[in-house]
Design a protein around this motif. Structure first.
Motif, PDB file in Angstrom:
ATOM      1  N   ASN A  52       0.510  -3.528   9.400  1.00 44.30           N
ATOM      2  CA  ASN A  52       0.394  -3.088   8.009  1.00 44.30           C
ATOM      3  C   ASN A  52      -0.557  -1.908   7.889  1.00 44.30           C
ATOM      4  O   ASN A  52      -1.602  -1.881   8.544  1.00 44.30           O
ATOM      5  CB  ASN A  52      -0.143  -4.231   7.139  1.00 44.30           C
ATOM      6  N   TYR A  56       1.528  -1.570  -1.007  1.00 44.07           N
ATOM      7  CA  TYR A  56       2.693  -1.705  -1.886  1.00 44.07           C
ATOM      8  C   TYR A  56       2.492  -0.913  -3.182  1.00 44.07           C
ATOM      9  O   TYR A  56       3.422  -0.267  -3.684  1.00 44.07           O
ATOM     10  CB  TYR A  56       2.925  -3.177  -2.248  1.00 44.07           C
ATOM     11  N   GLN A  60       4.934   2.042  -4.783  1.00 38.50           N
ATOM     12  CA  GLN A  60       5.577   2.001  -6.097  1.00 38.50           C
ATOM     13  C   GLN A  60       5.321   3.268  -6.914  1.00 38.50           C
ATOM     14  O   GLN A  60       6.013   3.502  -7.907  1.00 38.50           O
ATOM     15  CB  GLN A  60       5.109   0.761  -6.851  1.00 38.50           C
ATOM     16  N   MET A  79      13.537  -3.046  -2.358  1.00 40.69           N
ATOM     17  CA  MET A  79      12.970  -2.724  -3.659  1.00 40.69           C
ATOM     18  C   MET A  79      14.098  -2.403  -4.625  1.00 40.69           C
ATOM     19  O   MET A  79      14.952  -1.556  -4.350  1.00 40.69           O
ATOM     20  CB  MET A  79      12.003  -1.541  -3.579  1.00 40.69           C
ATOM     21  N   ILE A  84       9.671  -5.698  -5.454  1.00 40.35           N
ATOM     22  CA  ILE A  84       9.859  -5.791  -4.007  1.00 40.35           C
ATOM     23  C   ILE A  84      10.147  -7.241  -3.619  1.00 40.35           C
ATOM     24  O   ILE A  84       9.416  -8.158  -4.014  1.00 40.35           O
ATOM     25  CB  ILE A  84       8.620  -5.270  -3.262  1.00 40.35           C
ATOM     26  N   ASP A  98       2.268  -7.312  -5.245  1.00 42.47           N
ATOM     27  CA  ASP A  98       2.040  -5.898  -4.912  1.00 42.47           C
ATOM     28  C   ASP A  98       0.640  -5.622  -4.378  1.00 42.47           C
ATOM     29  O   ASP A  98       0.202  -4.475  -4.325  1.00 42.47           O
ATOM     30  CB  ASP A  98       2.318  -5.016  -6.128  1.00 42.47           C
ATOM     31  N   LYS A 101       0.244  -4.829   2.032  1.00 42.42           N
ATOM     32  CA  LYS A 101       0.580  -3.573   2.696  1.00 42.42           C
ATOM     33  C   LYS A 101       1.792  -3.798   3.593  1.00 42.42           C
ATOM     34  O   LYS A 101       2.194  -4.932   3.859  1.00 42.42           O
ATOM     35  CB  LYS A 101      -0.601  -3.070   3.531  1.00 42.42           C
TER      36      LYS A 101
END
Length: 269
Positions: A52, A56, A60, A79, A84, A98, A101
């Motif tokens: 990661n 997130y 977005q 998505m 997601i 969200d 990662k």
């Protein structure tokens, strides 16, 4: 005096509106209009960069439509409408918070510029042939949303892995496959031109999400019935790259085209 007061008020309102517009322009993320955004480099991810690194919430800001993979290869991501969803190797699909990662994703702000309807059965090969007939620019970047009725959707997801990571093509035996019949849902995907191979996965790439949001995964095969195809033509692409030791030391000289084909189709080529 009254006229001067009215004129001053109108001028003040104009200045405030201009300042508000400028502020919006400054806060709007760069490259959001008809732009394909990538967090990570495709051949690096295919080759084993599963840690990661990209938030997130940051993703977005660059799109509301796309696909990717969770950290440690724990399933598949999709998505749709800014939300997601993660499909794990257990087959369970859930909405993702969200706050986390991911290691890799591609997204855009989807706005359908063309819409097509098709009635009758289509397997994956026939669907791709139909899309080829509709998407005439062989060097175009297309975001594609397909929704409707499916007699069969076959998907897959990988289980989570730990370091030392192996390339995806070396772990095809670990895939978990799922077959879903007689359901409605959405296909989220892209057609990427050949000149973007390496940085992206060229050709078609789709993930599936059932209408009830309980089933999904990377598309392996399908039998579509009545579907609606929405297409957004993208005109630019941008990319953020991991600032990590693993990325800095990754060998990008290796040709991974065959590996990518194997991973995309879920079997060795």
């Amino acid at each position: 005096m009254q006229k001067r007061h009215i004129t001053f008020c109108l001028l003040s309102m104009f200045v405030l509106c201009c300042n508000a517009t400028i502020a919006q322009q400054k806060t709007k993320p760069a490259g959001t209009g008809d732009n394909l955004f990538s967090a990570g480099f495709a051949s690096g991810f295919i080759g084993g960069l599963y840690d990661n690194w990209y938030p997130y919430r940051q993703l977005q800001k660059h799109g509301d439509f796309g696909l990717g993979a969770p950290g440690h290869l724990d399933g598949e991501l999709l998505m749709l409408h800014g939300k997601i969803y993660q499909t794990r190797a257990t087959g369970k699909t859930t909405l993702v918070a969200d706050t986390g990662k991911l290691p890799y994703a591609i997204v855009c702000f989807f706005k359908a510029k063309r819409t097509f309807k098709h009635t009758g059965n289509l397997n994956k090969t026939a669907l791709y042939a139909l899309l080829d007939s509709l998407l005439s620019n062989q060097n175009g970047i297309y975001a594609i949303h397909i929704k409707g009725d499916f007699k069969l959707v076959k998907t897959r997801a990988f289980p989570p892995v730990e370091k030392p990571y192996l390339p995806l093509a070396s772990m095809l035996s670990r895939q978990h496959f799922f077959e879903h019949t007689n359901l409605q849902g959405d296909l989220v995907g892209f057609r990427i031109p050949a000149y973007m191979e390496g940085a992206h996965i060229s050709g078609y790439h789709f993930h599936f999400l059932s209408m009830d949001k309980t089933a999904g995964g990377h598309l392996i095969d399908l039998d579509a019935a009545d579907i609606t195809i929405e297409v957004d033509t993208l005109t630019s692409y941008t990319m953020d790259l991991p600032q990590t030791a693993d990325f800095n030391n990754f060998d990008f000289k290796k040709d991974r085209k065959e590996e990518i084909k194997s991973v995309e189709n879920g079997k060795k080529q």
